[in-house]
Write a protein that holds these residues in place. Structure first.
Motif, mmCIF file in Angstrom:
data_model
loop_
_atom_site.group_PDB
_atom_site.id
_atom_site.type_symbol
_atom_site.label_atom_id
_atom_site.label_comp_id
_atom_site.label_asym_id
_atom_site.label_seq_id
_atom_site.Cartn_x
_atom_site.Cartn_y
_atom_site.Cartn_z
ATOM 1 N N MET A 152 15.812 -13.413 -1.925
ATOM 2 C CA MET A 152 16.918 -13.949 -1.145
ATOM 3 C C MET A 152 17.255 -12.955 -0.052
ATOM 4 O O MET A 152 17.168 -11.760 -0.252
ATOM 5 C CB MET A 152 18.108 -14.166 -2.076
ATOM 6 N N ALA A 176 22.045 -22.101 3.605
ATOM 7 C CA ALA A 176 20.637 -21.835 3.927
ATOM 8 C C ALA A 176 20.315 -22.463 5.277
ATOM 9 O O ALA A 176 20.923 -23.458 5.668
ATOM 10 C CB ALA A 176 19.722 -22.405 2.845
ATOM 11 N N VAL A 181 16.879 -23.599 7.790
ATOM 12 C CA VAL A 181 15.433 -23.798 7.940
ATOM 13 C C VAL A 181 15.182 -24.231 9.381
ATOM 14 O O VAL A 181 16.032 -24.867 9.999
ATOM 15 C CB VAL A 181 14.877 -24.849 6.941
ATOM 16 N N LEU A 241 16.853 -27.804 -6.375
ATOM 17 C CA LEU A 241 15.869 -26.735 -6.259
ATOM 18 C C LEU A 241 15.886 -25.954 -7.572
ATOM 19 O O LEU A 241 16.928 -25.870 -8.226
ATOM 20 C CB LEU A 241 16.222 -25.763 -5.129
ATOM 21 N N ASN A 275 15.444 -22.667 -7.767
ATOM 22 C CA ASN A 275 16.085 -21.381 -7.501
ATOM 23 C C ASN A 275 16.681 -21.354 -6.103
ATOM 24 O O ASN A 275 16.312 -22.158 -5.251
ATOM 25 C CB ASN A 275 15.059 -20.244 -7.597
ATOM 26 N N PRO A 277 16.759 -20.052 -2.474
ATOM 27 C CA PRO A 277 15.693 -19.518 -1.605
ATOM 28 C C PRO A 277 15.868 -18.025 -1.352
ATOM 29 O O PRO A 277 16.985 -17.497 -1.354
ATOM 30 C CB PRO A 277 15.867 -20.299 -0.300
ATOM 31 N N ARG A 278 14.754 -17.353 -1.116
ATOM 32 C CA ARG A 278 14.773 -15.896 -0.904
ATOM 33 C C ARG A 278 14.964 -15.508 0.561
ATOM 34 O O ARG A 278 15.253 -14.368 0.862
ATOM 35 C CB ARG A 278 13.489 -15.269 -1.430
ATOM 36 N N GLN A 279 14.752 -16.447 1.478
ATOM 37 C CA GLN A 279 14.893 -16.131 2.897
ATOM 38 C C GLN A 279 15.865 -17.090 3.557
ATOM 39 O O GLN A 279 15.971 -18.249 3.171
ATOM 40 C CB GLN A 279 13.543 -16.232 3.596
ATOM 41 N N LYS A 280 16.548 -16.567 4.584
ATOM 42 C CA LYS A 280 17.516 -17.349 5.357
ATOM 43 C C LYS A 280 18.479 -18.118 4.454
ATOM 44 O O LYS A 280 18.742 -19.300 4.632
ATOM 45 C CB LYS A 280 16.810 -18.293 6.317
ATOM 46 N N CYS A 281 18.999 -17.427 3.469
ATOM 47 C CA CYS A 281 19.974 -18.011 2.544
ATOM 48 C C CYS A 281 21.005 -16.933 2.243
ATOM 49 O O CYS A 281 20.647 -15.810 1.875
ATOM 50 C CB CYS A 281 19.268 -18.483 1.278
#
Length: 169
Positions: A1, A24, A26, A101, A103, A105-109
């Motif tokens: 994240m 988040a 995208v 989902l 989990n 998200p690990r990016q842009k969250c």
């Protein structure tokens, strides 16, 4: 994240024992062909921050549960007609989406805080019942939806603008 947006408890009292609320982002995508051409044109016009924003809720229950995602988007986000209407600033039919989902998200969250009440899912469902679904980019779109749902859930205001400012710094 991604690193947490807020590292200290909120001054709005949102650090209670409610469900965790995240935002988040995208990149906007378009189907191959004419919609992708329209999107490329938008990028070439230097339209900044072509991102889609969503609200995620992670239940605080000790039993492992899926993360629930809420977002607002065009009914047909990949159609050429939608792309043209969006770029021309016209109203198009929108829809509030809800999905799961496994989990966060690990990016842009980014974690925003905790919900004011224990059942953020129910709060979001109630909020969605009153959300106007005619979409108009820049006036009533995923950014506005995210801002208003996060405020409803946590009390935090103008979260998208705050994220974008911190992202640009």
């Amino acid at each position: 994240m991604a690193s947490l947006f807020f590292t200290t408890p909120s001054t709005n009292g949102t650090s209670g024992g409610g469900d965790a609320v995240y935002v988040a982002a995208v990149p906007l995508k378009a189907a191959a062909g004419p919609p992708q051409l329209v999107m490329s044109m938008a990028y070439s016009l230097n339209l900044k921050n072509l991102q889609h924003f969503m609200v995620l809720i992670k239940p605080s229950s000790p039993i492992r549960q899926e993360v629930i995602v809420f977002d607002f988007q065009p009914v047909n986000p990949e159609s050429i007609e939608s792309a043209i209407l969006i770029l021309s600033g016209k109203l198009i039919p929108g829809v509030v989406m809800q999905r799961k989902l496994k989990n966060v998200p690990r990016q842009k969250c980014w974690m925003v805080g905790s919900s004011k009440e224990n059942d953020a899912m129910e709060m979001a469902i109630e909020f969605n019942k009153s959300w106007e679904t005619d979409l108009r980019v820049g006036f009533h779109d995923c950014r506005h939806y995210t801002n208003e749902l996060v405020q409803h859930l946590t009390g935090e205001t103008q979260i998208v603008e705050r994220l974008l400012r911190s992202y640009d710094s």
